[in-house]
Design a protein around this motif. Structure first.
Motif, PDB file in Angstrom:
ATOM      1  N   GLU A 102       0.956  -1.177   0.151  1.00  0.00           N
ATOM      2  CA  GLU A 102      -0.058   0.078   0.008  1.00  0.00           C
ATOM      3  C   GLU A 102       0.731   1.391   0.207  1.00  0.00           C
ATOM      4  O   GLU A 102       0.422   2.294  -0.547  1.00  0.00           O
ATOM      5  CB  GLU A 102      -0.906   0.019   1.408  1.00  0.00           C
ATOM      6  CG  GLU A 102      -1.900  -1.042   1.413  1.00  0.00           C
ATOM      7  CD  GLU A 102      -1.135  -2.261   2.261  1.00  0.00           C
ATOM      8  OE1 GLU A 102       0.011  -2.662   2.005  1.00  0.00           O
ATOM      9  OE2 GLU A 102      -1.587  -2.968   3.037  1.00  0.00           O
ATOM     10  N   ARG A 209      -7.224   1.272   5.584  1.00  0.00           N
ATOM     11  CA  ARG A 209      -8.152   1.771   4.726  1.00  0.00           C
ATOM     12  C   ARG A 209      -7.662   3.194   3.865  1.00  0.00           C
ATOM     13  O   ARG A 209      -8.689   3.965   3.410  1.00  0.00           O
ATOM     14  CB  ARG A 209      -9.633   2.205   5.408  1.00  0.00           C
ATOM     15  CG  ARG A 209     -10.089   0.612   5.865  1.00  0.00           C
ATOM     16  CD  ARG A 209     -11.345   1.198   6.907  1.00  0.00           C
ATOM     17  NE  ARG A 209     -10.942   1.719   7.972  1.00  0.00           N
ATOM     18  CZ  ARG A 209     -10.557   1.047   9.216  1.00  0.00           C
ATOM     19  NH1 ARG A 209     -10.350  -0.131   9.259  1.00  0.00           N
ATOM     20  NH2 ARG A 209     -10.514   1.987  10.151  1.00  0.00           N
ATOM     21  N   ARG A 210      -6.572   3.144   3.547  1.00  0.00           N
ATOM     22  CA  ARG A 210      -6.161   4.430   3.094  1.00  0.00           C
ATOM     23  C   ARG A 210      -5.256   3.849   2.016  1.00  0.00           C
ATOM     24  O   ARG A 210      -4.343   4.954   1.319  1.00  0.00           O
ATOM     25  CB  ARG A 210      -5.125   5.419   3.797  1.00  0.00           C
ATOM     26  CG  ARG A 210      -5.996   5.880   5.161  1.00  0.00           C
ATOM     27  CD  ARG A 210      -7.016   6.910   4.755  1.00  0.00           C
ATOM     28  NE  ARG A 210      -6.450   7.870   4.080  1.00  0.00           N
ATOM     29  CZ  ARG A 210      -6.124   8.980   4.609  1.00  0.00           C
ATOM     30  NH1 ARG A 210      -6.092   9.050   6.104  1.00  0.00           N
ATOM     31  NH2 ARG A 210      -5.414   9.995   3.990  1.00  0.00           N
ATOM     32  N   PHE A 212      -3.561   2.624  -1.639  1.00  0.00           N
ATOM     33  CA  PHE A 212      -4.020   2.636  -3.354  1.00  0.00           C
ATOM     34  C   PHE A 212      -5.022   3.841  -3.496  1.00  0.00           C
ATOM     35  O   PHE A 212      -5.763   3.806  -4.450  1.00  0.00           O
ATOM     36  CB  PHE A 212      -4.491   1.597  -3.623  1.00  0.00           C
ATOM     37  CG  PHE A 212      -3.732   0.241  -3.411  1.00  0.00           C
ATOM     38  CD1 PHE A 212      -2.237   0.039  -3.566  1.00  0.00           C
ATOM     39  CD2 PHE A 212      -4.118  -0.854  -2.542  1.00  0.00           C
ATOM     40  CE1 PHE A 212      -1.595  -1.144  -3.242  1.00  0.00           C
ATOM     41  CE2 PHE A 212      -3.605  -1.770  -2.036  1.00  0.00           C
ATOM     42  CZ  PHE A 212      -2.235  -1.857  -2.428  1.00  0.00           C
ATOM     43  N   GLU A 213      -4.914   4.833  -2.565  1.00  0.00           N
ATOM     44  CA  GLU A 213      -5.818   6.170  -2.774  1.00  0.00           C
ATOM     45  C   GLU A 213      -5.463   6.697  -3.944  1.00  0.00           C
ATOM     46  O   GLU A 213      -6.560   7.331  -4.536  1.00  0.00           O
ATOM     47  CB  GLU A 213      -5.985   6.909  -1.421  1.00  0.00           C
ATOM     48  CG  GLU A 213      -6.871   6.575  -0.250  1.00  0.00           C
ATOM     49  CD  GLU A 213      -6.743   7.551   0.616  1.00  0.00           C
ATOM     50  OE1 GLU A 213      -5.723   8.156   0.994  1.00  0.00           O
ATOM     51  OE2 GLU A 213      -7.881   7.760   1.250  1.00  0.00           O
ATOM     52  N   VAL A 214      -4.057   7.087  -4.024  1.00  0.00           N
ATOM     53  CA  VAL A 214      -3.506   7.948  -5.300  1.00  0.00           C
ATOM     54  C   VAL A 214      -3.326   6.990  -6.600  1.00  0.00           C
ATOM     55  O   VAL A 214      -2.618   5.845  -6.332  1.00  0.00           O
ATOM     56  CB  VAL A 214      -2.350   8.716  -4.770  1.00  0.00           C
ATOM     57  CG1 VAL A 214      -1.890   9.442  -5.964  1.00  0.00           C
ATOM     58  CG2 VAL A 214      -2.750   9.502  -3.662  1.00  0.00           C
ATOM     59  N   ARG A 219       1.231   9.243  -7.548  1.00  0.00           N
ATOM     60  CA  ARG A 219       1.860   9.137  -6.157  1.00  0.00           C
ATOM     61  C   ARG A 219       3.000  10.141  -5.954  1.00  0.00           C
ATOM     62  O   ARG A 219       3.561  10.530  -6.827  1.00  0.00           O
ATOM     63  CB  ARG A 219       2.150   7.684  -5.998  1.00  0.00           C
ATOM     64  CG  ARG A 219       0.988   6.814  -6.127  1.00  0.00           C
ATOM     65  CD  ARG A 219       1.278   5.429  -6.115  1.00  0.00           C
ATOM     66  NE  ARG A 219       2.594   5.165  -7.140  1.00  0.00           N
ATOM     67  CZ  ARG A 219       3.045   3.974  -7.241  1.00  0.00           C
ATOM     68  NH1 ARG A 219       2.459   2.885  -6.947  1.00  0.00           N
ATOM     69  NH2 ARG A 219       3.872   3.956  -8.281  1.00  0.00           N
TER      70      ARG A 219
END
Lengths: 243, 610
Positions: A102, A209-210, A212-214, A219
């Protein structure tokens, strides 16, 4: 009064009394690769990525005091080769699963590998099997991705005032330990908003739960090299400390 | 009262007895280990709560030191020394015999909880090995007969205090005396001279002697003491002639003699402790310290009570305590602190960390201990032999000492000689003595080479026996291991490399990972799986670890490999396969788990590696 100077790669660099070589370099906009160092905390000197040659001797730039007339070598083929080896050692010591991690794209270890032109791990992997701690509702601790920089130790102690982390074991059997009777993260007062939960330069401590947000390509280290990102973040900190 | 409650009560009592002083954490944990055979998670929690520190602080210390254990050990905990000299004297056979007789495997505790057995790093009984420890107490010269006796005592559950004294008798084996060993200082004689002559004169005598630290690094002793006396700039409070009263100062005697093959400090502490303490007290007077520590390695536990006795006697004679020899304001006392099985604590800043009740991780330098040492205060850390010599220099004068030796290495040096020779033991020589002279004296013949200065020193071959022991040529802390031609150079390097990997503290990347990689690579070659590329790799990685490590351990850990690789490349070559590359893993071995899971072990369940 003229300021005292040292030389980095032949270029005169001013410094103020009490500064380390790393601080003098950062203030002058010169990047010295590092992982365990972060100017917000007391220097540590463990990763040895910031090894520079001072008057012919290898020293850690993050802990070594700047002094008049020092002839410092930083960006040389020999030192970068040495740093590449340090990075390879960190990769084989743990389980660094970049493609699925992640932290990928925002990881300083990964970015250091790119910056230093590391193309393979070179050494045989250790494949450690250290205990994984998923007990906390908001924070994951994967000890196999830890590089022993102790930034979380320092952040929790010095910033959060919670003393959640420490290093246990010895030698290659070292591992991150957690301050609670059960040894589990869930039984500590750590919160996802704590500095200690966010300071990890690799994927060992992750806020849940954060991931692969970008999107890939946007990135942090997709857009900047480690050198650019480090200087941009750290220069103002060093400047404000030594005005 | 249930068991947990009882345990908590014992542990809390121990912490109370130490005045709830967190700096004494290691001493407390040693006692807990002794009383309860381990420092359980519950005990760790109790210590932490009673002290008011984090449980991680306690857990980290328990996990760092080899002699502390979070899981229970046997009522009798036996450890066999794994030093190369013990190997040469048959320690592995003796260990196998012991394990057979006890029905136990190394690293295990017997199901009845009576006994556990493991290997440990060098116990410092190198010339009277194979040696071992039982509950920390040293037993030299293990033979099958002595092992039988031990097994009998264990199986009869005889308390250790009732074991025959003869089992624990450790000899001095002093073979050659020169000016230090031949002229012992009478208790108080050096101190009387200090008080009669005054600080500056004695400082000058020590300067004249040009004494350099006997631990191996060889820093000028007079300078070190002078720096400590003057203190760091921000607390420079003692101009000559005025008492250095404002800043606390400490004198620490480094008796963590962990370098395999060294045992001369053990002999000094066993038979000349008075003179060592006298040297510390002289130093305390010169630098203005009121508190001293003897940091005694855990392996020398058997000396502890005896040394406490010497200290008590010195207090009685007015040689320690308040107003020493009647001089008002001359107050100094010495406390003994025991280590717990960590070679790295011989490094002076790691030793100080350990004294402060922490893991023995070397500090960043500068600043140096001499200005920022114990509790951040100016601290002299010197080796046992250095204080021993300083006491004699104080009494007999600097010239007396400096009249022998070489230009840069004045005086005499104590050597611990062991290995393949007929007269192992302690030898005192003026610096500049040649290796061949030493080999003649100790009765070594057909010698292949000598390890000078222990694993962290250098292996020299039979072509170099004309070389001299001196800081100009071969520096040494005192370890001198002789190997004859029946010995295997690769196995020697392998033993040393395993030692360093085991003893690395793990703080810095190059040493933590590098020593483990060196160990694995050397094992690969030693086991016959090496290829040409592995030798190049060994040398490259060795040089990398040497040049980038944080402290002396890492900086010297590759020496056994590099110095033997340089001298005996053909011996390494001979072990290699003729192919260019050989994988580091065993393909068939990797299938073992699959075979076990599938319950298959037929021919088709095996793979041949080409």
């Amino acid at each position: 009064m003229t300021k005292p100077f040292l030389q980095i790669d032949g270029k005169p660099i001013p410094y103020t009394a009490g500064q380390t070589i790393m601080e003098a370099a950062t203030a002058a906009g010169i990047y010295i690769p590092h992982l365990c160092h972060n100017p917000e905390f007391e220097p540590h000197g463990s990763c040895k990525l910031c090894t520079v040659k001072v008057n012919g001797r290898n020293c850690s730039a993050c802990t070594f005091p700047a002094a008049d007339g020092q002839d410092v070598l930083n960006d040389t083929a020999e030192l970068n080769e040495l740093r590449r080896t340090v990075t390879q050692l960190l990769f084989v010591e743990g389980n660094h699963l970049c493609p699925s991690c992640e932290k990928s794209g925002n990881c300083q270890l990964q970015a250091a590998a790119y910056f230093l032109g590391m193309v393979d791990a070179h050494f045989p992997f250790f494949y450690p099997a250290r205990e994984l701690d998923g007990s906390h509702p908001d924070i994951l601790l994967d000890r196999d991705r830890c590089i022993f920089c102790e930034l979380c130790v320092r952040a929790s102690r010095d910033v959060d005032g919670k003393n959640v982390f420490a290093i246990g074991g010895r030698g290659i059997d070292s591992r991150l330990i957690v301050n609670s009777p059960s040894g589990k993260l869930a039984d500590t007062p750590i919160a996802a908003t704590d500095k200690a939960a966010r300071v990890c330069p690799v994927g060992a401590i992750l806020v849940k739960r954060r991931g692969f947000e970008v999107p890939i390509g946007e990135r942090l280290y997709d857009r900047h090299t480690l050198a650019e990102e480090s200087l941009e973040r750290e220069e103002p900190i060093v400047e404000s400390r030594h005005d | 009262m249930d068991r947990d409650e009882n345990e908590r009560r014992i542990v809390a009592g121990i912490v109370e007895n130490h005045g709830r002083d967190a700096h004494r954490l290691l001493s407390m944990l040693r006692e807990v280990q002794r009383e309860l055979r381990h420092v359980s998670p519950t005990a760790q929690q109790t210590v932490a709560e009673t002290l008011g520190v984090c449980v991680t602080r306690v857990r980290a210390v328990v996990e760092f030191y080899s002699f502390l254990s979070a899981a229970p050990l046997g009522k009798f905990d036996i450890r066999i020394s794994d030093s190369i000299t013990d190997h040469m004297l048959g320690s592995r056979d003796i260990a196998a015999y012991l394990c057979d007789a006890l029905a136990i495997r190394p690293g295990d505790i017997r199901p009845d909880g009576r006994v556990s057995m493991a290997f440990t790093s060098c116990t410092g009984l190198c010339e009277q090995g194979p040696a071992g420890l039982v509950n920390g107490y040293a037993i030299p010269r293990l033979t099958r007969e002595r092992v039988d006796r031990i097994v009998e005592l264990v199986n009869h559950d005889t308390p250790l205090s009732d074991w025959p004294e003869a089992l624990f008798a450790v000899e001095d084996n002093v073979r050659l005396k020169d000016r230090l060993l031949a002229n012992p200082v009478k208790p108080g004689a050096s101190l009387e001279r200090v008080l009669a002559q005054g600080r500056e004169t004695i400082f000058e005598e020590i300067e004249t002697s040009q004494l350099r630290g006997r631990g191996g690094a060889g820093f000028n002793t007079a300078w070190k003491w002078r720096f400590c006396y003057e203190g760091p700039e921000e607390v420079a409070v003692c101009p000559p002639g005025q008492p250095a009263a404002q800043a606390e100062r400490y004198v620490v005697c480094n008796a963590d003699e962990g370098e395999p093959g060294t045992f001369k400090d053990r002999v000094l502490l066993q038979s000349h402790a008075d003179q060592v303490f006298e040297g510390m007290t002289v130093c305390a007077y010169l630098v203005g310290a009121r508190q001293g520590f003897l940091y005694l390695r855990g392996e020398y536990l058997y000396l502890h009570q005896r040394l406490e006795g010497v200290l008590a006697e010195r207090r009685r004679q007015g040689l320690l305590g308040e107003g020493i020899l009647g001089r008002k304001g001359f107050d100094f006392d010495i406390e003994i602190r025991l280590g717990a099985g960590a070679y790295i604590c011989g490094e002076e800043s790691a030793l100080i960390e350990s004294l402060e009740g922490k893991r023995g991780v070397p500090r960043n330098r500068p600043p140096y201990p001499v200005t920022h040492g114990y509790l951040g205060k100016p601290t002299v850390v010197n080796n046992v032999e250095t204080f021993f010599a300083a006491a004699a220099i104080t009494l007999h004068g600097g010239e007396w000492f400096a009249s022998v030796g070489t230009e840069k290495s004045k005086g005499t040096k104590l050597l611990s000689i062991c290995g393949d020779c007929s007269r192992p033991g302690i030898y005192e020589y003026p610096f500049g003595v040649t290796i061949s002279r030493i080999l003649d004296d100790c009765g070594a013949d057909d010698t292949l080479g000598v390890q000078i200065g222990g694993p962290s020193g250098m292996f020299i071959s039979d072509k170099e026996f004309g070389r001299k022991l001196a800081f100009e040529d071969l520096a040494t802390g005192g370890s001198f291991i002789v190997f004859d031609r029946t010995r295997d150079v690769l196995e020697i390097a392998r033993n040393f490399t395993h030692f360093f990997a085991h003893e690395s503290c793990g703080f810095c990347t190059p040493c933590r990972v590098g020593t483990a990689l060196l160990k694995n690579l050397l094992d690969k070659i030693g086991d016959g799986h090496g290829a040409a590329g592995d030798l190049a790799e060994l040398s490259r990685l060795g040089r990398f670890v040497r040049s980038t490590s944080h402290c002396g351990l890492g900086q010297t850990a590759a020496n056994p490999i590099l110095s033997t690789l340089e001298r005996y490349p053909e011996l390494y070559q001979k072990r290699l396969k003729t192919i260019d590359f050989e994988p580091g893993f065993d393909l068939d071995g990797a299938l073992a788990i699959a075979r076990r899971l599938s319950g298959r072990d037929d021919e088709n369940a095996h793979l041949t590696q080409t």
